[in-house]
Design an enzyme around this catalytic site. Structure first.
Site, PDB file in Angstrom:
ATOM      1  N   ASN A 170      27.831  31.415  10.755  1.00  6.39           N
ATOM      2  CA  ASN A 170      27.650  30.258   9.879  1.00  6.39           C
ATOM      3  C   ASN A 170      26.306  29.568  10.045  1.00  6.39           C
ATOM      4  O   ASN A 170      25.890  28.811   9.177  1.00  6.39           O
ATOM      5  CB  ASN A 170      28.770  29.245  10.127  1.00  6.39           C
ATOM      6  CG  ASN A 170      28.850  28.816  11.583  1.00  6.39           C
ATOM      7  OD1 ASN A 170      29.007  29.640  12.475  1.00  6.39           O
ATOM      8  ND2 ASN A 170      28.750  27.520  11.827  1.00  6.39           N
ATOM      9  N   SER A 221      39.350  30.820   5.513  1.00  7.54           N
ATOM     10  CA  SER A 221      39.639  29.437   5.170  1.00  7.54           C
ATOM     11  C   SER A 221      39.334  29.207   3.699  1.00  7.54           C
ATOM     12  O   SER A 221      38.267  29.598   3.210  1.00  7.54           O
ATOM     13  CB  SER A 221      38.805  28.488   6.026  1.00  7.54           C
ATOM     14  OG  SER A 221      39.148  27.146   5.748  1.00  7.54           O
ATOM     15  N   ALA A 222      40.251  28.562   2.989  1.00  8.44           N
ATOM     16  CA  ALA A 222      40.086  28.370   1.546  1.00  8.44           C
ATOM     17  C   ALA A 222      38.953  27.415   1.205  1.00  8.44           C
ATOM     18  O   ALA A 222      38.259  27.589   0.199  1.00  8.44           O
ATOM     19  CB  ALA A 222      41.392  27.858   0.941  1.00  8.44           C
ATOM     20  N   HIS A 223      38.736  26.388   2.032  1.00  8.89           N
ATOM     21  CA  HIS A 223      37.759  25.361   1.643  1.00  8.89           C
ATOM     22  C   HIS A 223      36.317  25.845   1.743  1.00  8.89           C
ATOM     23  O   HIS A 223      35.402  25.156   1.287  1.00  8.89           O
ATOM     24  CB  HIS A 223      37.972  24.077   2.438  1.00  8.89           C
ATOM     25  CG  HIS A 223      37.399  24.065   3.810  1.00  8.89           C
ATOM     26  ND1 HIS A 223      36.176  23.489   4.097  1.00  8.89           N
ATOM     27  CD2 HIS A 223      37.875  24.537   4.982  1.00  8.89           C
ATOM     28  CE1 HIS A 223      35.935  23.607   5.396  1.00  8.89           C
ATOM     29  NE2 HIS A 223      36.951  24.242   5.949  1.00  8.89           N
ATOM     30  N   THR A 241      40.686  27.614  11.760  1.00 11.24           N
ATOM     31  CA  THR A 241      40.855  27.261  13.169  1.00 11.24           C
ATOM     32  C   THR A 241      42.212  27.730  13.670  1.00 11.24           C
ATOM     33  O   THR A 241      42.314  28.363  14.731  1.00 11.24           O
ATOM     34  CB  THR A 241      40.698  25.746  13.388  1.00 11.24           C
ATOM     35  OG1 THR A 241      39.348  25.370  13.103  1.00 11.24           O
ATOM     36  CG2 THR A 241      41.030  25.360  14.820  1.00 11.24           C
ATOM     37  N   CYS A 249      25.668  17.187  16.229  1.00  9.90           N
ATOM     38  CA  CYS A 249      25.411  15.816  15.777  1.00  9.90           C
ATOM     39  C   CYS A 249      26.619  14.899  15.954  1.00  9.90           C
ATOM     40  O   CYS A 249      26.472  13.728  16.266  1.00  9.90           O
ATOM     41  CB  CYS A 249      24.998  15.836  14.299  1.00  9.90           C
ATOM     42  SG  CYS A 249      23.575  16.891  13.959  1.00  9.90           S
TER      43      CYS A 249
END
Length: 392
Positions: A163, A211-213, A76, A341
């Site tokens: 994604n 992004s690493a995660h 982000t 959601c």
């Protein structure tokens, strides 16, 4: 209750390599806690460890040199920084040439909100924002991009892989079109890392976000790739860390874990493209035999193999994503859907809307995102659980 985790596009568990790389920094009696910007020994050691992590990421992503890698807090921040920092630098170049118009930025409607929600800020700074078209599969072609470019376009941002539906865009070709028009090119490559080969030099992009995660690294750590020589005005200012590109005391532990994850991801990309892709196809075959379940996006004739190997995206007729997610959770399966959601919104995914998917069909989106650890038994169990749910 044990769970089968099938939402790896949302986040991933830490891999053993990342845990091992970060372990020394959690030793209260160790000497790995130093500020990487301090001159004494512990600080210099931390700096050396940070630069080692930077070199590892450079090799994993096939960048040209380590100083093109900027550590951030996640994709982000990397997306925000790229759009604002590149645009402001381009505006300054135009000002020096006597052009009072800041310029135009082009993005796709399929982007993550970390890109799309920068639009109000860009407009407040004086930029105009244009949207490039896409076909019903989500594919953005070079011709689509060329159609919206003009002499005032200063930046183009199109994600490498989506994604939600897994479409992989022809980034190298799109970057060439942007450069021909005199614009810089940024890509959000967060979902692509570890799933398809990343060759930043070969792709020819000016900036890219990661992004690493998403690749079994720690949360709160990202990478912004800035090609050497790319004009950029820092988004975060202060102490001048990261060569002045991103101020703030660096998270050396996080960088070490991220580097280990990027290295592992690069080494295993071939497995994703073979075994995980086979599981994806198996999942589509099984799911689409259930009543009312269909593949959300059919392969395009122009781009038959252009999909991530780990994304399974279907529509379940007569159901809404939220209900399916909660019922699958009760059955022990972690999956996701296309609706917002978290905000209790009944609106369909902006990605599906941009692809022209019917509202009712979009509301029934269900996504499974696989990993190296996913097994055929996991798929079979998820299909059986979904079949039981929709038959009631």
């Amino acid at each position: 209750m044990s769970y089968v985790y099938l939402d790896n596009a949302a986040t991933t568990p830490l891999c053993a390599e990342a845990i091992a790389a970060m372990a020394p920094y959690m030793d209260v009696e160790g000497e790995h806690f130093g500020n990487a910007n301090s001159l004494y020994t512990i600080g210099r050691n931390a700096f050396a460890e940070l630069e080692s992590a930077r070199e590892t990421v450079t090799r994993a992503l096939h960048a040209s040199r380590p100083d093109e890698i900027v550590f951030t807090s996640g994709a982000t921040e990397s997306d925000n920084a790229a759009l604002v920092g590149l645009s402001l630098a381009q505006m300054e170049k135009r000002r020096l040439k006597g052009k009072l118009n800041p310029g135009r930025i082009v993005v796709s409607r399929l982007e993550h909100h970390a890109v799309l929600h920068v639009e109000p800020m860009l407009k407040a700074l004086g930029f105009a924002v244009d949207f490039v078209g896409n076909d019903e599969t989500g594919l953005v072609t070079p011709a689509d991009l060329e159609a919206v470019l003009c002499e005032d376009t200063v930046l183009v941002s199109i994600m490498m892989a989506n994604n939600e539906v897994g479409i992989v865009e022809p980034v190298a070709e799109l970057a060439q079109v942007a450069h021909k028009a005199g614009a810089l090119f940024h890509t959000d490559a967060t979902q692509a890392a570890g799933k398809v080969p990343i060759d930043l030099k070969g792709m020819g992009v000016d900036a890219a976000s990661f992004s690493a995660h998403k690749i079994n690294g720690p949360k709160g750590v990202g990478v912004l790739y800035l090609k050497a020589g790319t004009p950029f005005m820092p988004y975060l200012v202060g102490g001048g860390q990261e060569r002045g590109m991103r101020s703030g005391t660096q998270n050396v532990m996080g960088a070490a874990g991220a580097a280990a994850a990027f290295k592992r991801a690069a080494e295993n990309v071939g497995v994703y493209q073979t075994r995980v892709a086979q599981l994806r196809d198996y999942a589509y075959e099984r799911l689409c035999k259930l009543p009312g379940v269909s593949r959300m996006v059919e392969a395009s004739a122009e781009n038959p193999d252009g999909y991530l190997p780990n994304i399974v995206c279907v529509s379940v007729r007569g159901w809404e994503s939220e209900s399916l997610i909660l019922r699958m959770d009760l059955a022990g399966y972690c999956v996701s859907g296309g609706s917002a959601c978290s905000s209790n919104s009944l609106d369909p995914s902006h990605v599906l809307a941009a692809m022209g998917v019917d509202r009712k069909r979009a509301l029934g989106m269900l996504r499974l995102s696989l990993s190296l650890e996913t097994t055929q038994e996991d798929i079979d169990g998820a299909v059986e659980a979904l079949g039981t749910i929709i038959s009631k």
